[in-house]
Design a protein around this motif. Structure first.
Motif, mmCIF file in Angstrom:
data_model
loop_
_atom_site.group_PDB
_atom_site.id
_atom_site.type_symbol
_atom_site.label_atom_id
_atom_site.label_comp_id
_atom_site.label_asym_id
_atom_site.label_seq_id
_atom_site.Cartn_x
_atom_site.Cartn_y
_atom_site.Cartn_z
ATOM 1 N N GLN A 291 0.840 -1.197 0.000
ATOM 2 C CA GLN A 291 0.000 0.000 0.000
ATOM 3 C C GLN A 291 0.871 1.241 0.000
ATOM 4 N N GLY A 292 0.485 2.210 -0.824
ATOM 5 C CA GLY A 292 1.155 3.496 -0.865
ATOM 6 C C GLY A 292 0.150 4.603 -0.649
ATOM 7 N N ALA A 293 0.583 5.831 -0.884
ATOM 8 C CA ALA A 293 -0.294 6.976 -0.660
ATOM 9 C C ALA A 293 -1.449 7.016 -1.657
ATOM 10 N N GLN A 294 -1.225 6.496 -2.866
ATOM 11 C CA GLN A 294 -2.225 6.624 -3.922
ATOM 12 C C GLN A 294 -2.902 5.320 -4.307
ATOM 13 N N ALA A 295 -2.335 4.184 -3.901
ATOM 14 C CA ALA A 295 -2.874 2.913 -4.388
ATOM 15 C C ALA A 295 -2.586 1.773 -3.418
ATOM 16 N N VAL A 296 -3.375 0.719 -3.565
ATOM 17 C CA VAL A 296 -3.173 -0.529 -2.830
ATOM 18 C C VAL A 296 -2.861 -1.613 -3.858
ATOM 19 N N VAL A 297 -1.932 -2.502 -3.532
ATOM 20 C CA VAL A 297 -1.557 -3.582 -4.448
ATOM 21 C C VAL A 297 -2.054 -4.911 -3.883
ATOM 22 N N TYR A 298 -2.712 -5.672 -4.755
ATOM 23 C CA TYR A 298 -3.251 -6.973 -4.364
ATOM 24 C C TYR A 298 -2.641 -8.075 -5.222
ATOM 25 N N LEU A 299 -2.476 -9.248 -4.626
ATOM 26 C CA LEU A 299 -2.135 -10.456 -5.366
ATOM 27 C C LEU A 299 -3.437 -11.172 -5.684
ATOM 28 N N TYR A 300 -3.623 -11.486 -6.977
ATOM 29 C CA TYR A 300 -4.895 -12.084 -7.397
ATOM 30 C C TYR A 300 -4.651 -12.982 -8.604
ATOM 31 N N LYS A 301 -4.887 -14.265 -8.417
ATOM 32 C CA LYS A 301 -4.749 -15.249 -9.492
ATOM 33 C C LYS A 301 -3.384 -15.182 -10.175
ATOM 34 N N GLY A 302 -2.337 -15.057 -9.356
ATOM 35 C CA GLY A 302 -0.971 -15.120 -9.862
ATOM 36 C C GLY A 302 -0.389 -13.823 -10.368
ATOM 37 N N CYS A 303 -1.177 -12.751 -10.382
ATOM 38 C CA CYS A 303 -0.693 -11.446 -10.838
ATOM 39 C C CYS A 303 -0.903 -10.399 -9.750
ATOM 40 N N ALA A 304 -0.193 -9.302 -9.874
ATOM 41 C CA ALA A 304 -0.366 -8.186 -8.947
ATOM 42 C C ALA A 304 -1.264 -7.140 -9.608
ATOM 43 N N TYR A 305 -2.109 -6.516 -8.810
ATOM 44 C CA TYR A 305 -3.022 -5.492 -9.321
ATOM 45 C C TYR A 305 -2.878 -4.234 -8.464
ATOM 46 N N LYS A 306 -2.620 -3.132 -9.126
ATOM 47 C CA LYS A 306 -2.472 -1.850 -8.444
ATOM 48 C C LYS A 306 -3.799 -1.107 -8.538
ATOM 49 N N VAL A 307 -4.441 -0.933 -7.394
ATOM 50 C CA VAL A 307 -5.765 -0.311 -7.340
ATOM 51 C C VAL A 307 -5.622 1.110 -6.799
ATOM 52 N N TYR A 308 -5.827 2.077 -7.668
ATOM 53 C CA TYR A 308 -5.697 3.482 -7.288
ATOM 54 C C TYR A 308 -6.978 3.972 -6.620
ATOM 55 N N ARG A 309 -6.843 5.027 -5.840
ATOM 56 C CA ARG A 309 -8.021 5.672 -5.271
ATOM 57 C C ARG A 309 -8.968 6.078 -6.392
ATOM 58 N N GLU A 310 -10.262 6.057 -6.105
ATOM 59 C CA GLU A 310 -11.257 6.394 -7.124
ATOM 60 C C GLU A 310 -11.088 7.817 -7.646
ATOM 61 N N ASP A 311 -10.581 8.724 -6.785
ATOM 62 C CA ASP A 311 -10.436 10.117 -7.201
ATOM 63 C C ASP A 311 -9.072 10.415 -7.823
ATOM 64 N N TYR A 312 -8.232 9.392 -7.967
ATOM 65 C CA TYR A 312 -6.913 9.599 -8.563
ATOM 66 C C TYR A 312 -7.091 9.838 -10.063
ATOM 67 N N PRO A 313 -6.495 10.901 -10.610
ATOM 68 C CA PRO A 313 -6.721 11.247 -12.025
ATOM 69 C C PRO A 313 -6.387 10.102 -12.980
ATOM 70 N N LYS A 314 -7.328 9.790 -13.843
ATOM 71 C CA LYS A 314 -7.141 8.673 -14.770
ATOM 72 C C LYS A 314 -6.004 8.939 -15.752
ATOM 73 N N GLU A 315 -5.762 10.217 -16.080
ATOM 74 C CA GLU A 315 -4.671 10.518 -17.002
ATOM 75 C C GLU A 315 -3.311 10.243 -16.356
ATOM 76 N N TRP A 316 -3.235 10.337 -15.034
ATOM 77 C CA TRP A 316 -1.991 10.013 -14.341
ATOM 78 C C TRP A 316 -1.746 8.507 -14.360
ATOM 79 N N ILE A 317 -2.821 7.735 -14.231
ATOM 80 C CA ILE A 317 -2.699 6.278 -14.316
ATOM 81 C C ILE A 317 -2.223 5.883 -15.712
ATOM 82 N N GLN A 318 -2.816 6.503 -16.728
ATOM 83 C CA GLN A 318 -2.405 6.238 -18.103
ATOM 84 C C GLN A 318 -0.947 6.639 -18.314
ATOM 85 N N GLY A 319 -0.547 7.746 -17.706
ATOM 86 C CA GLY A 319 0.839 8.190 -17.816
ATOM 87 C C GLY A 319 1.807 7.199 -17.202
#
Length: 246
Positions: free
Chosen positions: A13-41
């Motif tokens: 877990q960081g300031a902007q996202a939580v990381v989960y292990l799921y079915k053999g891969c890691a998933y970075k889940v950002y806060r809902e209000d985190y700008p989508k263009e930053w995620i794309q960047g």
């Protein structure tokens, strides 16, 4: 419909996202209000880094706009190894990895100078200090080497007898002295004793151009105030000011 089925496991877990292990891969889940263009960047930056062939993880989009899929590295950070007393050559390994990063040039990323000037424009600091940073940025030769700019022990993972470099969100191209200076600053804030050992390794390495070391540390420390102001950062600003400007 929920993205996960309930079997996911939180692994970070960081300031902007939580990381989960799921079915053999890691998933970075950002806060809902985190700008989508930053995620794309961040996704596009990681794709550029992957092209270098450096030991890094791959990112991929998911059907959820605030979730990125990543390779899962079943390992331990170099920082955790150090805390456990099982990484006697940690500093040397860190420096060698950092030098390897800098061998890559002309990666399709923003320049450090461009982003530094943008940060400087909105930085709340004395005009004389901002003018000094501008002058230093104008003086230090601009280069096109790949820079990590958040390179420390906890962004290096060890798995399968090799290192992986993670968290490239700050990556830019520029003069390597700024990457070394930034790492020194981060260590100075968190592990002062190791910071001085790191500094000694950098300044004594004939393969590293340290002609602009102190000015680069000053720039890094002053711009750090935009994101984090603490006693160690202020102390480093003051000491480098004395060294540079009397």
């Amino acid at each position: 419909m929920p993205f996960f089925d309930g079997s996911q496991k939180k692994i970070g877990q960081g300031a902007q996202a939580v990381v989960y292990l799921y079915k053999g891969c890691a998933y970075k889940v950002y806060r809902e209000d985190y700008p989508k263009e930053w995620i794309q960047g961040e996704l596009m930056t990681q794709r550029e880094i992957v092209k270098t062939g450096l030991p890094v993880v791959h990112y991929a989009k998911t059907e959820a706009p605030n979730i990125l899929k990543m390779d899962y590295i079943d390992g331990i950070t170099l920082g955790d190894q150090m805390l456990a007393g099982s990484a006697p050559n940690s500093l040397q390994d860190m420096v060698q990895l950092q030098k390897k990063i800098h061998t890559h040039t002309n990666v399709h990323l923003r320049s450090l100078r461009e982003s530094a000037l943008q940060d400087l424009a909105v930085l709340e600091a004395a005009p004389v200090r901002k003018a000094r940073v501008q002058a230093i940025l104008d003086t230090i030769p601009e280069q096109t080497n790949l820079l990590h700019l958040d390179f420390h022990f906890f962004n290096i993972m060890r798995a399968n007898k090799r290192y992986y470099i993670i968290d490239w969100i700050n990556a830019r191209i520029g003069n390597p002295v700024f990457d070394f200076a930034r790492s020194y600053l981060l260590l100075y804030e968190a592990m002062p004793d190791l910071a001085w050992k790191y500094r000694t390794l950098i300044l004594s390495d004939p393969a590293i151009d340290t002609a602009h070391w102190t000015p680069a540390v000053y720039v890094s420390a002053l711009l750090r105030l935009k994101e984090n102001s603490n006693e160690a950062t202020v102390e480093l600003i003051q000491s480098t000011e004395c060294e540079l400007f009397g």
